[in-house]
Write an enzyme that holds these catalytic residues in place. Structure first.
Site, short mmCIF file in Angstrom:
data_model
loop_
_atom_site.label_atom_id
_atom_site.label_comp_id
_atom_site.label_asym_id
_atom_site.label_seq_id
_atom_site.Cartn_x
_atom_site.Cartn_y
_atom_site.Cartn_z
N TYR A 60 19.93 -10.32 29.06
CA TYR A 60 19.32 -9.29 29.90
C TYR A 60 18.13 -9.84 30.69
CZ TYR A 60 22.26 -5.54 28.16
OH TYR A 60 23.33 -4.76 27.90
N GLU A 76 37.77 -14.70 3.08
CA GLU A 76 37.91 -14.33 4.50
C GLU A 76 37.56 -12.86 4.75
OE1 GLU A 76 41.60 -15.33 6.45
OE2 GLU A 76 41.28 -13.84 8.03
N ASP A 108 43.60 -15.79 4.53
CA ASP A 108 44.98 -15.38 4.80
C ASP A 108 45.84 -16.61 5.00
OD1 ASP A 108 44.28 -12.72 4.73
OD2 ASP A 108 44.22 -12.47 6.93
#
Lengths: 542, 360
Positions: free
Chosen positions: B92, B188, B240
């Site tokens: 910004y 995870e 996974d």
């Protein structure tokens, strides 16, 4: 049966010879007098063409004065005056008041007029629409008086009818002045007199034209070169271009005693050997008397010609404008940045030699969103009507302009700030009609036109790409420059620089940019021939 | 003076001097991509090769050249005022820079990473901090932190968060640890972490559980690294069974990324081992699967072709080839097929015992 015979007799009473003048009286559109606007243009065109042909033939730098006066109620008076060689007294009535009388039809040489029909047709048209005679003043030498005629055409007999004839004083050393009253209408635009004269100036840079329009504006299209066009040589027909009817007429008219000498004398490129071979291929004796040749034998002769290999016709009969002169013509009449022109080597269609020339004027004040402006010329005469039917248009449309940097949608003229000029010079230009507005689609001609356009196109693309490159480079530079203050500002903050040092940093960064990217190439538009004042005259403002 | 600040000023001065001599100024920074890293198992992380990108006064680089300098100026200001700006805040701030402003935060983040790489410092040293959380911890660990106001030591017992967890702070350099755990399990998904916390798996296995919540943040990686190095305890990753879990998560945890190779040295966990779902697990445990997505296949092929880590380990090449051939993937929570606590009762104990089934 008896009845039928009676009917036939009855018909026979009505059947009589139609004079050529009567024929055209009824078929004026064939000669370019379809409507009032076109009639006015055609009249001027025929008179100017004749003047220029006469001057070129006599080796005089032409200065032609054209005046069109609005007489109100759709009537106009057209006055065309030249500084040509003048016309011998006895010929004046025939030339102006007898259709199909002229010097150009029977010879094969490059000239503006071809059939000897134009000016007398204009006279006839004027006579039909106003009932007034044509007025001619002509003088052949300073030592002789000028002759003044008022003539009308006896349409039944296609003969001049002399209303008035006298000798007058005329200051001009030599020249001819024609004055025709006619019904017409004057409009500016692509097919206007103004355009016709302007385009004439493009392809005839050796001509000075002084034109007073019906609105009493005066335009001067000034001469850009003192070099006269090379006078084209007259040639005999080439055997490949001859048709049966013409062959029969030639056989009838010849003074030759044998077929062999007929062939060698009346045609170009035929020596004794070739003539014998033609006869052999036609199964005719070389010693046959030409007058004894029947229609059937003539057909055989045609076959024989077809079978025989004959070298192409000589091309010294052609007088192209020349690439340099064409470029000069474009430069003086069109406000553009880039000009190029080419003259192709001679080529042949149906035994007729021809030369194609093309020129391109790109950029400048021309509109970049509209279609290219196409200028068509045949033997130095602008063609203003029937653009879509013309072989030149077809050639331009079927040339791929995109690769030369112009936009183009399929089957149309390219889009861009460009004027394309194409000129065909030939001893016999194949028009699609007697009004001489469009060129017939001979594959040989289209091929040559396309080659000429491609040659111009390649030069154009070099220029366009250079221009784009410079544009892209200057865009890049100004993009880079927008970030220079940010670099300086950041350095000021990082190193607590003074405002003065920040400004110096910006200045030096600009110098580094300049040094590093090299000097920006410039396009120099160098066109001393272009005089805005003169060239803009005759521009169409509709 | 601050080391980062010295480096920033040196570079700025160098550029200024070049300009004064009318020479083309330029900024060089290491190319941040997999094509510019090498993997040496002795060092244990992705190291930069020599490729550099150069920014100077050309149409293609002038904007980033100016932006980099302005970002460096912002950093200088932050360091001098001992202030910080989040990556989003920095983005910004750039909105005041007219033409030099950033369009998207990814652009300012990327410049920030470039400056890091160029100066070989950490973005926190430049005054920039990320918004993201560092990860969650539960189990046999006491973290010793300081009270931000008083500077007094605080002992945080990670067994005492009930069904919640300790949150890893953005900066972990000052933390100290006390533990007798046998290993760290980096997980995870937050879902799997929740299940293990709920059933106090850490107590049963005497371990520390850490939820990475997808690709581990720098703080998370640095926390695990410091903890495992300080206390000499091994790290096991449980993800996974898909290319994202293998490479984006596990590989980044272990050896770092190509994109931030300049800081991998500090943010890698070289002794991590993989005990997540392997293609072989999918077969042996008869796990429910989903078909591999196109993006999975692309990721797998990319890894085989471009990832120096995968190119170094035959085991990983074999596994990924097997997965591509099977055309399926399986999530760690797929183990629930055999009962909700199957993972606690069977899978993890078996897996932890059988080191042959691990991947390097």
């Amino acid at each position: 049966m008896v009845n039928n015979e009676t009917k036939a007799h009855e018909f026979a009473k009505k059947q009589r010879e139609i004079s050529i003048a009567e024929f055209f009286e009824k078929n004026r559109h064939l000669l370019g007098f379809d409507n009032k606007r076109k009639a006015l243009l055609t009249t001027i065109k025929e008179a100017v063409d004749n003047s220029l042909d006469a001057c070129d033939e006599a080796g005089i730098l032409p200065e032609v004065i054209v005046e069109v006066i609005d007489m109100q109620n759709d009537r106009f008076k057209v006055i065309v005056e030249d500084n040509g060689p003048g016309i011998v007294k006895s010929q004046i009535p025939k030339i102006f008041a007898k259709l199909l009388y002229g010097s150009k039809f029977h010879k094969l040489s490059q000239s503006r007029g071809q059939q000897g029909i134009g000016i007398s047709a204009a006279v006839l048209y004027g006579q039909l629409t106003t009932g007034k005679p044509v007025k001619i003043t002509s003088k052949i030498s300073p030592s002789q008086p000028a002759h003044y005629y008022e003539l009308m055409i006896d349409t039944k007999n296609n003969k001049p009818y002399i209303i008035k004839e006298e000798t007058v004083d005329w200051k001009k050393p030599h020249g001819t002045k024609v004055e025709i009253d006619l019904e017409g209408s004057y409009q500016k635009g692509d097919q206007s007199i103004d355009q016709y004269l302007k385009q004439t100036a493009v392809v005839n840079p050796h001509v000075t034209l002084i034109y007073t329009s019906p609105k009493a504006e005066q335009f001067v299209f000034a001469r850009a070169t003192n070099k006269l066009p090379v006078h084209p040589k007259e040639i005999k027909p080439h055997p490949y271009g001859v048709e049966l009817g013409m062959l029969l007429r030639m056989l009838h008219d010849t003074e030759a005693r044998t077929l062999q000498s007929f062939l060698t004398n009346e045609f170009s490129r035929i020596g004794a050997g070739t003539a014998k071979q033609i006869c052999e291929n036609a199964a005719l004796l070389p010693s046959t008397k030409p007058k004894a040749v029947t229609r059937e034998m003539a057909e055989k002769l045609m076959e024989g010609i077809k079978k025989t290999k004959i070298i192409a016709p000589p091309t010294d009969c052609l007088s192209p404008i020349g690439a340099e002169a064409l470029e000069k013509g474009l430069k003086k009449e069109i406000s553009a940045e880039f000009f190029t022109a080419v003259t192709r080597p001679p080529s042949v269609y149906r035994g007729n030699p021809f030369i194609i020339e093309a020129g391109i004027a790109y950029g400048g004040q021309q509109n970049s969103d509209s279609q290219a402006k196409l200028l068509r010329f045949a033997n130095r005469v602008p063609l203003l009507y029937q653009q879509s039917a013309c072989a030149i248009t077809k050639s331009v449309i079927t040339t791929s302009w995109r690769k030369y940097g112009l936009q183009q949608s399929s089957n149309s003229l390219p889009i861009g700030p460009v004027t394309i000029a194409v000129h065909i010079a030939s001893v016999w230009v194949p028009f699609t009609s007697e009004s001489k507005e469009a060129i017939a689609h001979y594959p040989e001609i289209i091929k040559e036109i396309k080659l000429a356009l491609q040659e111009c196109g390649r030069k154009l693309s070099v220029y366009i790409h250079k221009k784009r490159r410079i544009f892209a480079e200057s865009k890049k530079r100004s993009y880079i420059e927008t970030y220079i203050p940010h670099v300086a500002q950041a350095l000021k903050e990082l190193l607590s620089l003074k405002e003065k040092d920040k400004e110096k940093t910006e200045q030096l960064l600009k110098e580094i940019l300049e040094k590093h990217r090299g000097e920006l190439e410039k396009i120099i538009v160098n066109n001393p021939d272009f005089d805005e004042e003169l060239a803009l005259e005759g521009e169409t403002n509709e | 003076m601050n080391k980062a600040l010295t480096k920033i000023k040196d570079i700025a001065n160098n550029i200024y001097q070049k300009i004064m001599k009318k020479k083309q100024p330029q900024l060089k920074s290491p190319l941040r991509s997999l094509s510019n890293v090498k993997y040496d198992p002795k060092d244990g992380f992705f190291e930069l090769l020599g490729k550099e990108k150069v920014r100077t006064l050309t149409a293609s680089s002038v904007k980033t050249f100016a932006q980099t300098l302005r970002m460096m100026a912002l950093s200088k200001e932050l360091i001098e005022k001992d202030d910080i700006a989040t990556k989003r805040e920095a983005y910004y701030v750039s909105k005041n820079w007219a033409e030099a402003r950033f369009k998207e935060q990814v652009d300012s983040d990327s410049i920030m990473d470039d400056i890091e790489a160029m100066l070989m410092v950490n973005r926190e040293q430049l005054g920039f901090i990320p918004e993201e959380k560092g990860g969650e911890v539960a189990g046999k660990l006491i973290v010793i932190d300081k009270d931000p106001e008083t500077g007094k030591k605080i002992r945080i017992d990670c067994t005492k968060f009930g069904s919640g967890a300790y949150s890893i702070p953005i900066s972990v350099e000052h933390l100290k640890f006390e533990t007798n755990a046998k290993f760290i399990l980096a997980i995870e998904t937050a879902g799997m972490f929740q299940r293990l916390v709920k059933h106090k798996f850490w107590k049963k296995a005497n371990c520390i559980l850490i939820s990475m919540g997808g690709v581990p943040t720098r703080a998370c990686r640095r926390f695990i690294r410091r903890l495992s190095e300080d206390k000499k305890i091994p790290v096991y990753a449980f993800t996974d069974g898909d290319p994202y879990g293998y490479f984006n998560i596990y590989r980044t945890l272990k050896v770092g990324s190509g994109n931030a190779a300049h800081i991998n040295q500090y943010f890698c966990v070289p002794n991590a081992r993989f005990i997540g779902i392997t293609p072989q697990d999918i077969i042996e445990y008869k796990l429910p699967t989903h078909p591999l997505k196109e993006v999975d296949i692309k990721r797998a092929k990319d890894a085989l072709k471009n990832d120096p880590f995968v190119q170094h380990y035959k085991e990983w090449q074999k596994a990924i080839k097997q997965l591509v051939q099977m055309k399926v993937r399986a999530e760690q929570q797929a183990l629930a097929k055999w009962g909700l606590n199957y993972v606690i009762e069977k899978y993890l104990p078996q897996k932890l015992k059988d080191t042959k089934k691990w991947l390097p």
